[in-house]
Design a protein around this motif. Structure first.
Motif, PDB file in Angstrom:
ATOM      1  N   ASP A 111       0.834  -1.201   0.000  1.00 18.70           N
ATOM      2  CA  ASP A 111       0.000   0.000   0.000  1.00 18.70           C
ATOM      3  C   ASP A 111       0.872   1.255   0.000  1.00 18.70           C
ATOM      4  OD1 ASP A 111      -2.351  -1.353  -0.105  1.00 18.70           O
ATOM      5  OD2 ASP A 111      -2.908  -1.060   1.987  1.00 18.70           O
ATOM      6  N   TYR A 112       1.977   1.198   0.739  1.00 20.97           N
ATOM      7  CA  TYR A 112       2.906   2.332   0.772  1.00 20.97           C
ATOM      8  C   TYR A 112       3.573   2.504  -0.599  1.00 20.97           C
ATOM      9  CZ  TYR A 112       7.036   5.112   1.918  1.00 20.97           C
ATOM     10  OH  TYR A 112       8.027   6.073   1.930  1.00 20.97           O
ATOM     11  N   ASP A 138      -2.056   8.570  -3.369  1.00 25.32           N
ATOM     12  CA  ASP A 138      -2.405   9.686  -2.493  1.00 25.32           C
ATOM     13  C   ASP A 138      -1.238   9.947  -1.548  1.00 25.32           C
ATOM     14  OD1 ASP A 138      -3.430  11.523  -0.751  1.00 25.32           O
ATOM     15  OD2 ASP A 138      -5.086  10.276  -0.033  1.00 25.32           O
ATOM     16  N   ASN A 139      -0.541  11.069  -1.729  1.00 21.87           N
ATOM     17  CA  ASN A 139       0.653  11.362  -0.932  1.00 21.87           C
ATOM     18  C   ASN A 139       0.322  11.550   0.549  1.00 21.87           C
ATOM     19  OD1 ASN A 139       3.595  11.845  -1.121  1.00 21.87           O
ATOM     20  ND2 ASN A 139       3.052  13.826  -0.225  1.00 21.87           N
ATOM     21  N   ASN A 140      -0.877  12.066   0.835  1.00 20.41           N
ATOM     22  CA  ASN A 140      -1.276  12.240   2.234  1.00 20.41           C
ATOM     23  C   ASN A 140      -1.385  10.895   2.932  1.00 20.41           C
ATOM     24  OD1 ASN A 140      -2.459  13.837   4.560  1.00 20.41           O
ATOM     25  ND2 ASN A 140      -4.198  12.512   4.063  1.00 20.41           N
ATOM     26  N   GLY A 177       5.285   5.378   6.135  1.00 18.55           N
ATOM     27  CA  GLY A 177       5.493   6.798   5.937  1.00 18.55           C
ATOM     28  C   GLY A 177       5.323   7.596   7.214  1.00 18.55           C
ATOM     29  N   LYS A 178       4.350   7.214   8.026  1.00 22.35           N
ATOM     30  CA  LYS A 178       4.054   7.952   9.252  1.00 22.35           C
ATOM     31  C   LYS A 178       5.242   7.984  10.213  1.00 22.35           C
ATOM     32  CE  LYS A 178       1.064   6.108  12.087  1.00 22.35           C
ATOM     33  NZ  LYS A 178      -0.215   5.679  12.696  1.00 22.35           N
ATOM     34  N   TYR A 179       5.927   6.821  10.319  1.00 24.73           N
ATOM     35  CA  TYR A 179       7.079   6.738  11.235  1.00 24.73           C
ATOM     36  C   TYR A 179       8.414   6.886  10.502  1.00 24.73           C
ATOM     37  CZ  TYR A 179       3.707   5.113  14.695  1.00 24.73           C
ATOM     38  OH  TYR A 179       2.640   5.019  15.556  1.00 24.73           O
ATOM     39  N   LYS A 180       8.339   7.205   9.197  1.00 24.76           N
ATOM     40  CA  LYS A 180       9.549   7.396   8.394  1.00 24.76           C
ATOM     41  C   LYS A 180      10.505   6.197   8.521  1.00 24.76           C
ATOM     42  CE  LYS A 180       9.427  12.445   8.426  1.00 24.76           C
ATOM     43  NZ  LYS A 180       8.014  12.485   8.851  1.00 24.76           N
ATOM     44  N   LEU A 181       9.942   5.022   8.240  1.00 21.77           N
ATOM     45  CA  LEU A 181      10.697   3.782   8.351  1.00 21.77           C
ATOM     46  C   LEU A 181      11.429   3.484   7.052  1.00 21.77           C
ATOM     47  CD1 LEU A 181       7.941   1.654  10.111  1.00 21.77           C
ATOM     48  CD2 LEU A 181       9.826   2.880  11.208  1.00 21.77           C
ATOM     49  N   ASN A 182      12.473   2.682   7.145  1.00 21.23           N
ATOM     50  CA  ASN A 182      13.234   2.273   5.973  1.00 21.23           C
ATOM     51  C   ASN A 182      12.443   1.197   5.223  1.00 21.23           C
ATOM     52  OD1 ASN A 182      15.255   0.414   4.504  1.00 21.23           O
ATOM     53  ND2 ASN A 182      16.475   2.218   4.955  1.00 21.23           N
TER      54      ASN A 182
END
Length: 315
Positions: free
Chosen positions: A67-68, A73-75, A84-89
């Motif tokens: 899904d990421y 939808d960038n939001n 994306g929310k936790y800026k994970l690798n």
């Protein structure tokens, strides 16, 4: 800057709260094995519990990862998806997916050795469905068939395998020679297990339906054409209400046919609480809080199911 993953983030990544969709069908299968079939294999059942839980987490992890990756939808990609929310690798999350899958496969192959080679075919089918549910050019979760496949695999497949861990020689066993393969299929017992699985089939479908009803607008933006997209929210709500009602009809058949003793009719009082939850869901959808009502309805009915089976097993 990429953040490190911790236990809290990992549990959100695999959506541990949704694992009740596999936990309860397993418990129902285990308890029916002891209550109705009067036997139980502890070793096989514990290994199966671990394997199924790992695979369930794998499917969810694949879903969140794809899904990421595919989000338009960038939001959603940066604010709602766990990666994306936790800026994970992203690469690290893919590695985690493969680790979970490997653990599940190793445990499953061990179960094949402990039981019967036919489990390899059953397991391969369920693994295949689980993977294409979220992976591939057109994952099942992005089509109108998500509720059907998820409810049958989670609601029936897991319950069947929970019983199979003990009764594999009766349900589906094989005898192999150099020239022949003889199958023993306990078709009548398989039909009974399907009957015992109907409540969780309906309620598992409802969880997926509620999720897709809530996320309809986001799904359209990300080109996910689920069942709700085709039938619309009003009809999805009506379908949700129907699927909430059907488990109680099935429950009555257990009492009427004598599978459950007469005193279990008192459990119908729980039906009023369940009805109130369904009405709250109807009023709150598409608010995010409405999805919690679907989870609570699932937990309410299947908690009652598990408790009743456990009491009957003891008495």
């Amino acid at each position: 800057m990429m953040n490190k993953i911790n236990l809290k983030i990992f549990l959100e990544f695999v959506e541990i709260r949704t694992k009740i969709a596999s936990f309860f069908p397993m418990m129902v299968g285990f308890l029916w094995t002891g209550y109705y079939f009067k036997e139980f294999n502890w070793l096989n059942s514990i290994i199966f519990f671990l394997a199924a839980t790992c695979f369930d987490m794998t499917v969810t992890a694949i879903n969140n990862t794809l899904d990421y990756h595919k989000a338009l939808d960038n939001n959603y990609k940066e604010e709602q998806n766990v990666i994306g929310k936790y800026k994970l690798n992203y690469r690290t999350m893919v590695i985690i997916v493969f680790i979970l899958l490997a653990i599940s496969l190793i445990l499953s192959l061990y179960l094949v050795w402990l039981t019967d080679p036919m489990l390899l075919l059953i397991g391969a089918l369920l693994y295949f469905i689980g993977i294409i549910y979220t992976f591939g050019p057109l994952p099942i979760s992005r089509t109108p068939y998500g509720e059907i496949f998820s409810s049958l695999t989670m609601g029936f497949g897991i319950t069947f395998l929970a019983v199979f861990m003990t009764r594999y020689k009766v349900l589906l066993s094989s005898e192999w020679t150099w020239t022949n393969l003889v199958l023993n299929i306990g078709w009548f017992d398989i039909l009974k297990i399907f009957w015992f699985s109907l409540p969780q089939i309906f309620l598992t479908a409802n969880i997926m339906l509620a999720n897709n009803t809530r996320d309809l607008d986001t799904d359209i933006q990300n080109e996910r054409r689920t069942l709700v997209y085709y039938i619309g929210r009003p009809n999805s709500i009506r379908l949700y209400q129907l699927l909430s009602f059907l488990p109680w009809i099935v429950w009555l058949t257990y009492i009427i046919t004598g599978i459950f003793p007469w005193w279990t009719i008192v459990t119908l009082a729980v039906g009023y609480v369940h009805y109130q939850s369904v009405m709250r869901y109807t009023e709150r959808i598409p608010q995010p809080i409405a999805f919690k009502e679907a989870i609570q309805s699932f937990i309410l009915f299947l908690s009652m199911y598990v408790i009743v089976l456990f009491v009957l097993l003891l008495v």
